[in-house]
Design a protein around this motif. Structure first.
Motif, PDB file in Angstrom:
ATOM      1  N   GLY A  32      -8.387  -3.071  31.192  1.00  0.00           N
ATOM      2  CA  GLY A  32      -8.578  -1.752  30.602  1.00  0.00           C
ATOM      3  C   GLY A  32      -9.688  -0.983  31.291  1.00  0.00           C
ATOM      4  N   ASP A  33      -9.592   0.320  31.265  1.00  0.00           N
ATOM      5  CA  ASP A  33     -10.553   1.196  31.925  1.00  0.00           C
ATOM      6  C   ASP A  33     -11.057   2.230  30.922  1.00  0.00           C
ATOM      7  OD1 ASP A  33     -12.033   2.805  33.533  1.00  0.00           O
ATOM      8  OD2 ASP A  33     -10.444   3.240  34.979  1.00  0.00           O
ATOM      9  N   PRO A  34     -12.356   2.216  30.589  1.00  0.00           N
ATOM     10  CA  PRO A  34     -12.893   3.199  29.634  1.00  0.00           C
ATOM     11  C   PRO A  34     -12.685   4.639  30.084  1.00  0.00           C
ATOM     12  CG  PRO A  34     -14.464   1.432  30.025  1.00  0.00           C
ATOM     13  CD  PRO A  34     -13.362   1.251  31.012  1.00  0.00           C
ATOM     14  N   VAL A  35     -12.766   4.887  31.390  1.00  0.00           N
ATOM     15  CA  VAL A  35     -12.607   6.252  31.895  1.00  0.00           C
ATOM     16  C   VAL A  35     -11.188   6.750  31.626  1.00  0.00           C
ATOM     17  CG1 VAL A  35     -12.722   7.719  33.939  1.00  0.00           C
ATOM     18  CG2 VAL A  35     -14.365   5.863  33.653  1.00  0.00           C
ATOM     19  N   THR A  36     -10.212   5.906  31.886  1.00  0.00           N
ATOM     20  CA  THR A  36      -8.823   6.273  31.620  1.00  0.00           C
ATOM     21  C   THR A  36      -8.601   6.516  30.132  1.00  0.00           C
ATOM     22  OG1 THR A  36      -8.118   4.928  33.505  1.00  0.00           O
ATOM     23  CG2 THR A  36      -6.423   5.557  31.926  1.00  0.00           C
ATOM     24  N   LEU A  37      -9.236   5.704  29.315  1.00  0.00           N
ATOM     25  CA  LEU A  37      -9.112   5.857  27.865  1.00  0.00           C
ATOM     26  C   LEU A  37      -9.667   7.197  27.406  1.00  0.00           C
ATOM     27  CD1 LEU A  37      -8.401   4.502  25.117  1.00  0.00           C
ATOM     28  CD2 LEU A  37     -10.749   3.634  25.075  1.00  0.00           C
ATOM     29  N   MET A  38     -10.763   7.631  28.006  1.00  0.00           N
ATOM     30  CA  MET A  38     -11.389   8.886  27.602  1.00  0.00           C
ATOM     31  C   MET A  38     -10.625  10.100  28.131  1.00  0.00           C
ATOM     32  SD  MET A  38     -15.393   7.850  28.198  1.00  0.00           S
ATOM     33  CE  MET A  38     -16.015   9.431  27.657  1.00  0.00           C
ATOM     34  N   GLY A  40      -7.316  10.267  28.993  1.00  0.00           N
ATOM     35  CA  GLY A  40      -5.928  10.393  28.560  1.00  0.00           C
ATOM     36  C   GLY A  40      -4.964  10.107  29.694  1.00  0.00           C
ATOM     37  N   SER A  41      -3.795  10.672  29.604  1.00  0.00           N
ATOM     38  CA  SER A  41      -2.739  10.356  30.568  1.00  0.00           C
ATOM     39  C   SER A  41      -2.744  11.264  31.796  1.00  0.00           C
ATOM     40  CB  SER A  41      -1.363  10.453  29.880  1.00  0.00           C
ATOM     41  OG  SER A  41      -1.171  11.747  29.331  1.00  0.00           O
ATOM     42  N   GLU A  42      -3.314  12.471  31.686  1.00  0.00           N
ATOM     43  CA  GLU A  42      -3.287  13.411  32.804  1.00  0.00           C
ATOM     44  C   GLU A  42      -4.712  13.799  33.204  1.00  0.00           C
ATOM     45  OE1 GLU A  42      -0.897  16.755  31.905  1.00  0.00           O
ATOM     46  OE2 GLU A  42       0.932  15.598  31.530  1.00  0.00           O
ATOM     47  N   TYR A  43      -5.044  13.539  34.475  1.00  0.00           N
ATOM     48  CA  TYR A  43      -6.368  13.875  34.996  1.00  0.00           C
ATOM     49  C   TYR A  43      -6.305  13.812  36.522  1.00  0.00           C
ATOM     50  CZ  TYR A  43      -6.558   8.774  35.202  1.00  0.00           C
ATOM     51  OH  TYR A  43      -6.271   7.454  35.442  1.00  0.00           O
ATOM     52  N   SER A  44      -7.249  14.490  37.132  1.00  0.00           N
ATOM     53  CA  SER A  44      -7.339  14.468  38.592  1.00  0.00           C
ATOM     54  C   SER A  44      -8.297  13.374  39.035  1.00  0.00           C
ATOM     55  CB  SER A  44      -7.828  15.821  39.108  1.00  0.00           C
ATOM     56  OG  SER A  44      -9.159  16.060  38.670  1.00  0.00           O
ATOM     57  N   GLN A  45      -8.210  13.019  40.320  1.00  0.00           N
ATOM     58  CA  GLN A  45      -9.083  11.976  40.846  1.00  0.00           C
ATOM     59  C   GLN A  45     -10.542  12.415  40.821  1.00  0.00           C
ATOM     60  OE1 GLN A  45      -8.091   8.871  41.659  1.00  0.00           O
ATOM     61  NE2 GLN A  45     -10.258   8.377  41.907  1.00  0.00           N
ATOM     62  N   ASP A  46     -10.777  13.722  41.083  1.00  0.00           N
ATOM     63  CA  ASP A  46     -12.154  14.219  41.037  1.00  0.00           C
ATOM     64  C   ASP A  46     -12.736  14.102  39.630  1.00  0.00           C
ATOM     65  OD1 ASP A  46     -12.073  14.828  43.701  1.00  0.00           O
ATOM     66  OD2 ASP A  46     -11.485  16.924  43.386  1.00  0.00           O
ATOM     67  N   THR A  47     -11.926  14.426  38.621  1.00  0.00           N
ATOM     68  CA  THR A  47     -12.386  14.296  37.234  1.00  0.00           C
ATOM     69  C   THR A  47     -12.680  12.835  36.907  1.00  0.00           C
ATOM     70  OG1 THR A  47     -11.021  16.189  36.596  1.00  0.00           O
ATOM     71  CG2 THR A  47     -11.808  14.766  34.823  1.00  0.00           C
ATOM     72  N   TYR A  48     -11.835  11.961  37.377  1.00  0.00           N
ATOM     73  CA  TYR A  48     -12.038  10.529  37.140  1.00  0.00           C
ATOM     74  C   TYR A  48     -13.340  10.063  37.792  1.00  0.00           C
ATOM     75  CZ  TYR A  48     -11.124   5.501  37.195  1.00  0.00           C
ATOM     76  OH  TYR A  48     -11.219   4.133  37.027  1.00  0.00           O
ATOM     77  N   ASP A  49     -13.578  10.481  39.032  1.00  0.00           N
ATOM     78  CA  ASP A  49     -14.783  10.053  39.744  1.00  0.00           C
ATOM     79  C   ASP A  49     -16.042  10.620  39.097  1.00  0.00           C
ATOM     80  OD1 ASP A  49     -13.181   8.698  41.520  1.00  0.00           O
ATOM     81  OD2 ASP A  49     -13.141  10.326  42.997  1.00  0.00           O
ATOM     82  N   ASP A  50     -15.984  11.878  38.655  1.00  0.00           N
ATOM     83  CA  ASP A  50     -17.151  12.489  38.004  1.00  0.00           C
ATOM     84  C   ASP A  50     -17.512  11.766  36.714  1.00  0.00           C
ATOM     85  OD1 ASP A  50     -17.393  14.359  39.994  1.00  0.00           O
ATOM     86  OD2 ASP A  50     -16.273  15.926  38.930  1.00  0.00           O
ATOM     87  N   LEU A  51     -16.523  11.458  35.899  1.00  0.00           N
ATOM     88  CA  LEU A  51     -16.799  10.784  34.633  1.00  0.00           C
ATOM     89  C   LEU A  51     -17.274   9.356  34.878  1.00  0.00           C
ATOM     90  CD1 LEU A  51     -16.815  10.961  31.586  1.00  0.00           C
ATOM     91  CD2 LEU A  51     -14.398  10.329  31.561  1.00  0.00           C
ATOM     92  N   THR A  52     -16.744   8.716  35.914  1.00  0.00           N
ATOM     93  CA  THR A  52     -17.208   7.368  36.265  1.00  0.00           C
ATOM     94  C   THR A  52     -18.678   7.377  36.622  1.00  0.00           C
ATOM     95  OG1 THR A  52     -14.999   6.764  37.063  1.00  0.00           O
ATOM     96  CG2 THR A  52     -16.846   5.399  37.797  1.00  0.00           C
ATOM     97  N   ARG A  53     -19.109   8.392  37.383  1.00  0.00           N
ATOM     98  CA  ARG A  53     -20.528   8.498  37.738  1.00  0.00           C
ATOM     99  C   ARG A  53     -21.387   8.824  36.517  1.00  0.00           C
ATOM    100  NH1 ARG A  53     -18.358  10.945  42.430  1.00  0.00           N
ATOM    101  NH2 ARG A  53     -18.472  13.002  41.429  1.00  0.00           N
ATOM    102  N   GLN A  54     -20.890   9.680  35.626  1.00  0.00           N
ATOM    103  CA  GLN A  54     -21.654  10.020  34.417  1.00  0.00           C
ATOM    104  C   GLN A  54     -21.888   8.803  33.534  1.00  0.00           C
ATOM    105  OE1 GLN A  54     -19.852  13.316  32.295  1.00  0.00           O
ATOM    106  NE2 GLN A  54     -19.583  14.517  34.176  1.00  0.00           N
TER     107      GLN A  54
END
Length: 316
Positions: A32-38, A40-54
């Motif tokens: 499981g991935d907390p970032v994916t959970l937060m 949802g199902s649709e997101y960009s890679q940049d959004t994923y990377d930003d939230l991972t860093r946060q």
């Protein structure tokens, strides 16, 4: 005495540190991935990377652990991924009081039934009372708590309508309503421990009743109730306190199933939902709080021994 207390506190801190490292490491290996959970199902890679860093999830695991430990000790337990609820507030003010209430009533019921029944079994050794108590104890320890809870709901709540099926009422807000709602969950959780306490009390009490000081008390003409409940029971307090302390972990484990069966919003149901929802921050906080409760109770048990047995007190 102070040196002994300091050593036990340090030992407790070391154990909690080991538990925190083990639980944090195992949760990092969980799927499981907390970032994916937060997101949802649709997101960009940049959004994923930003939230991972946060969230600091891009840093090495040891660095993540040190950061988490510092925040946890300071009271900043983070927020849940899905609802963004403050974890400290959710656990300490909402879930923990429910579990402590259930545990308190379960232990009270286990001691209130188990000790008198065990003493009676020892006093009436090899009688029909003794046999009945042994059968009751074995049956209680053999019954799975979740199955017993379902049976109690079906018979006492659904068929007879004597108790509510589920739900929680805070006893500090409505004492009678809270007690009424706690009857079935407490009975479900305590049945196993009633059987264990009966067996332990009987075995210890049989040995105590054969000691010379019991014969001396009877020779002095003291009433039989005083011989049993003062001279006898006083000398089984140490093993009784020990077994209650050691079985706290089992009570907390049984609370998970009991709270799920009776829909009680305590730590057990919270952890179950957190695991299913992959709320690993919530799981980590719940594990640490449960471990802290268990270790602190056992620390108090160790510290109570000199009070229960004068022979263990330091000589002046």
């Amino acid at each position: 005495m102070l040196a002994q207390l300091t050593a036990k506190v340090l030992q407790t801190a070391v154990v909690l540190l080991i538990v925190s490292v083990a639980s944090f490491s195992l949760l990092k290996l969980a799927p499981g991935d907390p970032v994916t959970l937060m997101l949802g199902s649709e997101y960009s890679q940049d959004t994923y990377d930003d939230l991972t860093r946060q969230l600091g999830l891009d840093r090495p695991v040891p660095e993540q652990y040190v950061t988490w430990l510092g925040d946890f000790v300071s009271g900043d337990w983070g927020q849940t991924y899905a609802s963004r609820t403050d974890i400290f507030t959710f656990i300490v003010t909402e879930a923990l009081p429910v579990t402590l209430t259930l545990t308190f009533f379960a232990i009270l019921l286990a001691l209130g039934v188990g000790v008198p029944l065990g003493v009676l079994s020892a006093v009436k050794k090899d009688s029909a009372w003794d046999v009945a108590a042994a059968v009751f104890a074995l049956t209680g320890t053999a019954f799975p708590s979740f199955f017993l809870g379902i049976l109690l709901i079906w018979f006492l709540a659904v068929k007879l309508g004597a108790f509510p099926v589920m739900g929680f009422v805070a006893p500090w807000q409505d004492p009678w309503g809270g007690l009424y709602h706690m009857v079935l969950p407490s009975l479900t959780l305590s049945t196993y421990f009633i059987g264990m306490i009966v067996r332990m009390t009987r075995a210890t009490m049989v040995e105590v009743l054969e000691q010379p000081y019991i014969a001396a008390a009877r020779a002095r003409g003291e009433p039989e109730w005083r011989v049993i409940w003062v001279h006898g029971v006083r000398n089984i307090l140490m093993p009784l306190v020990t077994i209650v302390g050691l079985q706290l972990g089992g009570i907390l484990q049984g609370a998970v199933l009991t709270e799920t069966v009776f829909s009680l919003p305590g730590l057990g149901q919270m952890l179950t939902g957190a695991v299913l929802g992959r709320e690993y921050g919530l799981v980590q906080a719940g594990v640490m709080l449960t471990a802290t409760l268990f270790i602190l109770v056992n620390l108090l048990v160790d510290l109570s021994y000199p009070l229960l047995d004068p022979r263990l007190r330091p000589r002046s």
